[in-house]
Write a protein that holds these residues in place. Structure first.
Motif, PDB file in Angstrom:
ATOM      1  N   ALA A  98     -14.701 -13.307 -46.032  1.00 15.59           N
ATOM      2  CA  ALA A  98     -15.852 -12.573 -45.492  1.00 15.59           C
ATOM      3  C   ALA A  98     -15.468 -11.821 -44.224  1.00 15.59           C
ATOM      4  CB  ALA A  98     -17.015 -13.530 -45.215  1.00 15.59           C
ATOM      5  N   LEU A  99     -14.745 -12.490 -43.351  1.00 14.85           N
ATOM      6  CA  LEU A  99     -14.353 -11.846 -42.098  1.00 14.85           C
ATOM      7  C   LEU A  99     -13.391 -10.680 -42.361  1.00 14.85           C
ATOM      8  CD1 LEU A  99     -13.881 -14.921 -39.748  1.00 14.85           C
ATOM      9  CD2 LEU A  99     -15.773 -13.299 -39.783  1.00 14.85           C
ATOM     10  N   TYR A 102     -15.246  -7.668 -43.179  1.00 17.71           N
ATOM     11  CA  TYR A 102     -16.276  -7.234 -42.242  1.00 17.71           C
ATOM     12  C   TYR A 102     -15.783  -6.007 -41.486  1.00 17.71           C
ATOM     13  CZ  TYR A 102     -20.337  -7.900 -39.213  1.00 17.71           C
ATOM     14  OH  TYR A 102     -21.530  -7.747 -38.557  1.00 17.71           O
TER      15      TYR A 102
ATOM     16  N   VAL B  90     -30.858 -14.312 -48.601  1.00 19.60           N
ATOM     17  CA  VAL B  90     -30.999 -12.957 -49.131  1.00 19.60           C
ATOM     18  C   VAL B  90     -29.807 -12.118 -48.707  1.00 19.60           C
ATOM     19  CG1 VAL B  90     -32.439 -10.903 -49.258  1.00 19.60           C
ATOM     20  CG2 VAL B  90     -33.502 -13.143 -49.047  1.00 19.60           C
ATOM     21  N   GLY B  91     -29.129 -11.537 -49.701  1.00 17.13           N
ATOM     22  CA  GLY B  91     -27.930 -10.734 -49.441  1.00 17.13           C
ATOM     23  C   GLY B  91     -26.680 -11.483 -49.840  1.00 17.13           C
ATOM     24  N   GLY B  93     -23.656 -10.908 -50.402  1.00 10.65           N
ATOM     25  CA  GLY B  93     -22.424 -10.139 -50.193  1.00 10.65           C
ATOM     26  C   GLY B  93     -21.294 -11.027 -49.697  1.00 10.65           C
ATOM     27  N   SER B  94     -20.417 -10.479 -48.896  1.00  5.03           N
ATOM     28  CA  SER B  94     -19.268 -11.245 -48.403  1.00  5.03           C
ATOM     29  C   SER B  94     -19.725 -12.485 -47.667  1.00  5.03           C
ATOM     30  CB  SER B  94     -18.437 -10.414 -47.418  1.00  5.03           C
ATOM     31  OG  SER B  94     -18.108  -9.182 -47.956  1.00  5.03           O
ATOM     32  N   GLY B  96     -22.800 -13.750 -47.334  1.00  8.22           N
ATOM     33  CA  GLY B  96     -23.700 -14.581 -48.123  1.00  8.22           C
ATOM     34  C   GLY B  96     -22.923 -15.510 -49.038  1.00  8.22           C
ATOM     35  N   SER B 119     -28.671  -5.848 -55.804  1.00  4.95           N
ATOM     36  CA  SER B 119     -27.647  -5.316 -56.693  1.00  4.95           C
ATOM     37  C   SER B 119     -27.694  -5.976 -58.075  1.00  4.95           C
ATOM     38  CB  SER B 119     -26.270  -5.524 -56.078  1.00  4.95           C
ATOM     39  OG  SER B 119     -25.286  -5.341 -57.067  1.00  4.95           O
ATOM     40  N   PRO B 155     -27.178  -5.957 -45.007  1.00  4.37           N
ATOM     41  CA  PRO B 155     -26.755  -4.998 -43.986  1.00  4.37           C
ATOM     42  C   PRO B 155     -27.873  -4.726 -42.981  1.00  4.37           C
ATOM     43  CG  PRO B 155     -26.145  -4.223 -46.180  1.00  4.37           C
ATOM     44  CD  PRO B 155     -26.987  -5.440 -46.370  1.00  4.37           C
ATOM     45  N   ALA B 156     -27.484  -4.347 -41.791  1.00  7.92           N
ATOM     46  CA  ALA B 156     -28.422  -4.162 -40.687  1.00  7.92           C
ATOM     47  C   ALA B 156     -29.616  -3.272 -41.067  1.00  7.92           C
ATOM     48  CB  ALA B 156     -27.696  -3.570 -39.489  1.00  7.92           C
ATOM     49  N   VAL B 162     -36.303  -6.733 -45.412  1.00  7.29           N
ATOM     50  CA  VAL B 162     -36.175  -8.044 -46.034  1.00  7.29           C
ATOM     51  C   VAL B 162     -36.923  -9.088 -45.209  1.00  7.29           C
ATOM     52  CG1 VAL B 162     -34.562  -9.865 -46.637  1.00  7.29           C
ATOM     53  CG2 VAL B 162     -33.985  -7.495 -47.141  1.00  7.29           C
ATOM     54  N   PHE B 177     -28.293 -13.047 -39.624  1.00  4.73           N
ATOM     55  CA  PHE B 177     -26.899 -12.696 -39.373  1.00  4.73           C
ATOM     56  C   PHE B 177     -26.701 -11.207 -39.163  1.00  4.73           C
ATOM     57  CE2 PHE B 177     -24.419 -16.572 -39.977  1.00  4.73           C
ATOM     58  CZ  PHE B 177     -25.387 -17.416 -40.507  1.00  4.73           C
ATOM     59  N   ALA B 178     -27.747 -10.422 -39.371  1.00  3.08           N
ATOM     60  CA  ALA B 178     -27.611  -8.979 -39.159  1.00  3.08           C
ATOM     61  C   ALA B 178     -27.759  -8.695 -37.671  1.00  3.08           C
ATOM     62  CB  ALA B 178     -28.675  -8.234 -39.956  1.00  3.08           C
ATOM     63  N   PRO B 179     -26.998  -7.735 -37.172  1.00  2.00           N
ATOM     64  CA  PRO B 179     -27.019  -7.483 -35.723  1.00  2.00           C
ATOM     65  C   PRO B 179     -28.201  -6.618 -35.306  1.00  2.00           C
ATOM     66  CG  PRO B 179     -25.376  -6.100 -36.780  1.00  2.00           C
ATOM     67  CD  PRO B 179     -26.003  -6.914 -37.861  1.00  2.00           C
ATOM     68  N   LEU B 195     -21.972 -12.815 -34.223  1.00  2.00           N
ATOM     69  CA  LEU B 195     -20.542 -13.068 -34.099  1.00  2.00           C
ATOM     70  C   LEU B 195     -19.942 -12.363 -32.899  1.00  2.00           C
ATOM     71  CD1 LEU B 195     -18.628 -13.021 -37.447  1.00  2.00           C
ATOM     72  CD2 LEU B 195     -19.482 -14.896 -36.089  1.00  2.00           C
TER      73      LEU B 195
HETATM   74  N1  LIG Z   1     -18.909 -10.160 -43.475  1.00  2.00           N
HETATM   75  C1  LIG Z   1     -18.956 -10.855 -42.379  1.00  2.00           C
HETATM   76  O1  LIG Z   1     -18.018 -11.562 -42.079  1.00  2.00           O
HETATM   77  C2  LIG Z   1     -20.135 -10.821 -41.467  1.00  2.00           C
HETATM   78  C3  LIG Z   1     -20.094 -11.591 -40.322  1.00  2.00           C
HETATM   79  C4  LIG Z   1     -21.198 -11.603 -39.465  1.00  2.00           C
HETATM   80  C5  LIG Z   1     -22.290 -10.844 -39.748  1.00  2.00           C
HETATM   81  N2  LIG Z   1     -22.318 -10.090 -40.840  1.00  2.00           N
HETATM   82  C6  LIG Z   1     -23.545  -9.336 -41.106  1.00  2.00           C
HETATM   83  O2  LIG Z   1     -24.083  -9.828 -42.307  1.00  2.00           O
HETATM   84  C7  LIG Z   1     -24.656  -8.793 -43.038  1.00  2.00           C
HETATM   85  C8  LIG Z   1     -24.023  -8.706 -44.392  1.00  2.00           C
HETATM   86  O3  LIG Z   1     -22.659  -8.500 -44.259  1.00  2.00           O
HETATM   87  P1  LIG Z   1     -21.695  -8.515 -45.506  1.00  2.00           P
HETATM   88  O4  LIG Z   1     -20.330  -8.279 -44.996  1.00  2.00           O
HETATM   89  O5  LIG Z   1     -21.946  -9.730 -46.319  1.00  2.00           O
HETATM   90  O6  LIG Z   1     -22.161  -7.226 -46.316  1.00  2.00           O
HETATM   91  P2  LIG Z   1     -22.038  -6.970 -47.878  1.00  2.00           P
HETATM   92  O7  LIG Z   1     -22.212  -5.525 -48.075  1.00  2.00           O
HETATM   93  O8  LIG Z   1     -20.848  -7.638 -48.412  1.00  2.00           O
HETATM   94  O9  LIG Z   1     -23.284  -7.734 -48.474  1.00  2.00           O
HETATM   95  C9  LIG Z   1     -24.580  -7.289 -48.365  1.00  2.00           C
HETATM   96  C10 LIG Z   1     -25.345  -7.737 -49.587  1.00  2.00           C
HETATM   97  O10 LIG Z   1     -26.725  -7.474 -49.398  1.00  2.00           O
HETATM   98  C11 LIG Z   1     -27.242  -6.868 -50.546  1.00  2.00           C
HETATM   99  N3  LIG Z   1     -28.367  -6.028 -50.161  1.00  2.00           N
HETATM  100  C12 LIG Z   1     -28.340  -4.802 -49.605  1.00  2.00           C
HETATM  101  N4  LIG Z   1     -29.580  -4.367 -49.344  1.00  2.00           N
HETATM  102  C13 LIG Z   1     -30.417  -5.329 -49.756  1.00  2.00           C
HETATM  103  C14 LIG Z   1     -31.822  -5.465 -49.748  1.00  2.00           C
HETATM  104  N5  LIG Z   1     -32.614  -4.525 -49.237  1.00  2.00           N
HETATM  105  N6  LIG Z   1     -32.344  -6.582 -50.248  1.00  2.00           N
HETATM  106  C15 LIG Z   1     -31.549  -7.532 -50.739  1.00  2.00           C
HETATM  107  N7  LIG Z   1     -30.208  -7.471 -50.766  1.00  2.00           N
HETATM  108  C16 LIG Z   1     -29.646  -6.374 -50.277  1.00  2.00           C
HETATM  109  C17 LIG Z   1     -26.111  -6.086 -51.148  1.00  2.00           C
HETATM  110  O11 LIG Z   1     -26.308  -5.912 -52.537  1.00  2.00           O
HETATM  111  C18 LIG Z   1     -24.915  -6.990 -50.839  1.00  2.00           C
HETATM  112  O12 LIG Z   1     -24.712  -7.911 -51.874  1.00  2.00           O
HETATM  113  C19 LIG Z   1     -24.481  -7.537 -42.221  1.00  2.00           C
HETATM  114  O13 LIG Z   1     -25.646  -7.300 -41.496  1.00  2.00           O
HETATM  115  C20 LIG Z   1     -23.351  -7.878 -41.300  1.00  2.00           C
HETATM  116  O14 LIG Z   1     -23.462  -7.193 -40.100  1.00  2.00           O
HETATM  117  C21 LIG Z   1     -21.265 -10.079 -41.726  1.00  2.00           C
END
Ligand SMILES: NC(=O)c1ccc[n+]([C@@H]2O[C@H](COP(=O)([O-])OP(=O)(O)OC[C@H]3O[C@@H](n4cnc5c(N)ncnc54)[C@H](O)[C@@H]3O)[C@@H](O)[C@H]2O)c1
Ligand SMILES: NC(=O)c1ccc[n+]([C@@H]2O[C@H](COP(=O)([O-])OP(=O)(O)OC[C@H]3O[C@@H](n4cnc5c(N)ncnc54)[C@H](O)[C@@H]3O)[C@@H](O)[C@H]2O)c1
Lengths: 221, 221
Positions: A98-99, A102, B90-91, B93-94, B96, B119, B155-156, B162, B177-179, B195
Motif C-alpha cells: 500500500a505504501l 501511495y 469504504v474504498g 484500494g491499496s 483498504g 469500482s 481518495p480525498a 462517502v 484515512f483521507a487527508p 500519515l
Molecule cells: N496507499 C496508502 O498507503 C495510503 C496511506 C495513507 C492514506 N491513504 C489515503 O487513503 C485513501 C485511499 O488511498 P489508496 O492508495 O488506497 O487509493 P486507491 O486508489 O488504491 O483506492 C481507492 C479506492 O476507493 C475506491 N473509490 C473511489 N471513489 C469511491 C467512492 N466515491 N465510493 C467508494 N469507493 C470509491 C476506488 O475504486 C479504489 O478502490 C486516499 O485518500 C489516500 O490519501 C493511502
DNA sequence: TTTTTCTCGATAAAAATTTCTCGATTGGCA
DNA sequence: TGCCAATCGAGAAATTTTTATCGAGAAAAA
C-alpha cells in the motif's frame, strides 16, 4: 518566536494538514488566505494556526492574510519537502505494498527508491514500479545511495532484527509501523506509527457516547 | 482520579502499546509486572505509566506491581476491546486492502464485516475473506446490522461524499484515512489518521540533525 | 521479629501547549 | 483625508500533560 526548544510536536503534526489545504487553495487560484479561513476549513483555532505558521517562519499582513503561494512554499520548505529524502522500505507485505503505491508520498518529502523482503516470492519483482530486492542487497544499496530513511513494515517479531540491519547500514531515521518499541542508538531517530492508538481514541470516544463515564450532576432545572 | 474531563488523549494513545506489551508478557507466563519494567521496555517514564493505568482504573500493589492477566483484561476492557465493534470499510484500494488483511484488527476492538467500493472490478469479490459490495448496499447493511464504525479509505476528493453517506446510514464514528477535514454533525465522531503528520515529525527531526535550526552559541573552547 | 528495599498512590511542581486579550497595521470606503 | 473593520503579532493567562517528591504498604532478607 522561541526556537531554542525546536518546534513543538503538535505544531509539526498540524503543518502537513495546512500544506494539503493550501495546495487545493493554490489550485483554485486563491491569492491570499487568512488564518480564519484555514481555521474554518480545518476546524482549528485561528490563533493556533497563526502561531504554528509563525513557528514555520511565515508572516502575514494585517487585513489581508498570507499570500498563498509563498505560504505553501514556505511551509513545504520548512518541512523539508522540496528536497525529497530517498527512502527504502523493508517488508513488502500488505501494508508495504500500500505504501509503495501511495503516490502522494513523493509530494510529501519521501521517495521510496527500493523495497526489500525475505520472501523469494517477492524479490526481483517490481511492486508499483519499485523493485523488491533480497535482504542481502540492503547494506550495500543504502551505503552506496546515501539513504537516510528506512520504512519498517515487517511483522512485529522481525522488526528489531531488521531495525538493527538498517542501523548497521547507516539509516538515520526509521519510520516504524510494527507495534514494538525498537532499540536503537541515540543517533538514530525512530518515528512510530501506531494505528491502534488512533483506534483506541475512537473506540473510547464512541463508548462514552453510549455510556458516559462521568455520572452527570443533578440537573439544575 | 479526575474523570470529569474524560481520559487525556495522550493517555488513551499510550494504552494500546501497554496492551501489546502485556500480551507478550502474558504469553511468556509472567504473573506480575511493575511500571518500571514496562517503562524500560517501552522507553517511557514509570510514573507516567502508573498514572495512565490509574486512568484506566487499574491498581497495583506496592513492592509487587500489577498482576498481568488482570491488568491486561482491565485495560482491554477499558478500551472496549472485549466487545468488538463491527465496522465497514469504504474504498477497497491499496490501503483498504491492507487494512482488510490486517488480522490484528480483531484483537484490537474492531472487526470489518464488509467493504464497499464503486469500482465494478472490486465488487462482489472477497478481499481477505471480506466481501466487497457496491455502494448501493451500504445504507441497508449498516442499518440492518446496527454498525456504528466506518473506515474511510477512498481518495480525498470522494471522502466527503462517502462520509455523508455513512452519516446518513447511521454510522456514529468514522476512522478517516483521507487527508481532508470531514464535515459531520456533532453527534458523529471523526478520527483522522494522517500519515504525513508522523512523516513531518520524522523529516523535521532528521533535518535538524543535519543542520540544527538553532544557531549554536559561540563555542566556549 | 525487625530491618531493608522496592513499588505504589497521591499530591505538588514544572513544562508544554492552547486559548485569550490587546494593541498595531493595513486596506477599503465615504 | 479620516474612519471603520479585518487581521496579524506578541505576550499573558489558562489548560493540559509530564515529571518529581513523599509517605505508606508489602515482600524479602537479616
Ligand atoms: N496507499 C496508502 O498507503 C495510503 C496511506 C495513507 C492514506 N491513504 C489515503 O487513503 C485513501 C485511499 O488511498 P489508496 O492508495 O488506497 O487509493 P486507491 O486508489 O488504491 O483506492 C481507492 C479506492 O476507493 C475506491 N473509490 C473511489 N471513489 C469511491 C467512492 N466515491 N465510493 C467508494 N469507493 C470509491 C476506488 O475504486 C479504489 O478502490 C486516499 O485518500 C489516500 O490519501 C493511502
Ligand atoms: N496490514 C496493515 O494494514 C497494517 C497496518 C498497520 C500496521 N501494520 C504492521 O505492519 C507490519 C506488516 O504488516 P502486514 O500486514 O503488511 O504483514 P504481511 O505479512 O502482509 O507482510 C510482511 C512482509 O514482511 C516480510 N518479512 C517477514 N520477515 C521479514 C524479515 N525478517 N526481513 C524482511 N522482510 C520480512 C514478509 O515476507 C512479508 O512480505 C506488521 O508489523 C503489522 O503489525 C500492518
Amino acid at each position: 518566536m522561541d526556537f531554542s526548544q525546536g518546534v513543538p510536536e503538535p505544531t509539526l503534526r498540524r503543518l502537513p494538514t495546512y500544506c494539503h489545504f493550501l495546495r487545493r487553495l493554490a489550485q483554485d487560484g486563491a491569492d491570499v488566505v487568512s488564518c480564519r479561513q484555514i481555521g474554518d476549513a480545518l476546524h482549528l483555532d485561528p490563533t493556533q494556526i497563526r502561531k504554528d505558521l509563525a513557528y514555520a517562519g511565515m508572516a502575514g499582513r494585517p487585513k489581508v492574510g498570507y499570500p498563498v503561494p509563498e505560504l505553501l512554499a514556505g511551509v513545504e520548505n520548512f518541512l523539508g519537502w522540496n528536497n525529497t529524502q530517498q527512502a527504502i522500505l523493508v517488508g513488502a507485505g500488505s501494508l508495504g505494498t500500500a505504501l509503495l503505491g501511495y503516490k502522494a508520498m513523493d509530494r510529501n518529502g519521501v521517495r521510496i527508491v527500493a523495497a526489500f523482503d525475505t520472501s523469494p516470492d517477492k524479490t526481483f519483482q517490481a511492486i508499483h514500479q519499485v523493485k523488491v530486492l533480497p535482504m542481502r542487497k540492503l547494506v550495500d544499496l543504502v551505503g552506496r545511495m546515501q539513504i537516510h530513511v528506512g520504512i519498517l513494515t515487517v511483522p512485529a517479531e522481525s522488526a528489531q532484527t531488521v531495525c538493527d540491519l538498517m542501523v548497521q547500514a547507516g539509516i538515520r531515521a526509521i519510520w516504524n509501523f510494527a507495534p514494538v518499541a525498537l532499540k536503537v542508538p541515540d543517533t538514530v531517530i525512530v518515528q512510530n506509527e501506531n494505528l491502534f492508538s488512533s483506534l483506541a481514541v475512537l473506540s473510547s470516544r464512541l463508548q462514552s457516547t453510549f455510556q458516559p463515564r462521568t455520572l452527570p450532576e443533578e440537573d439544575p432545572s
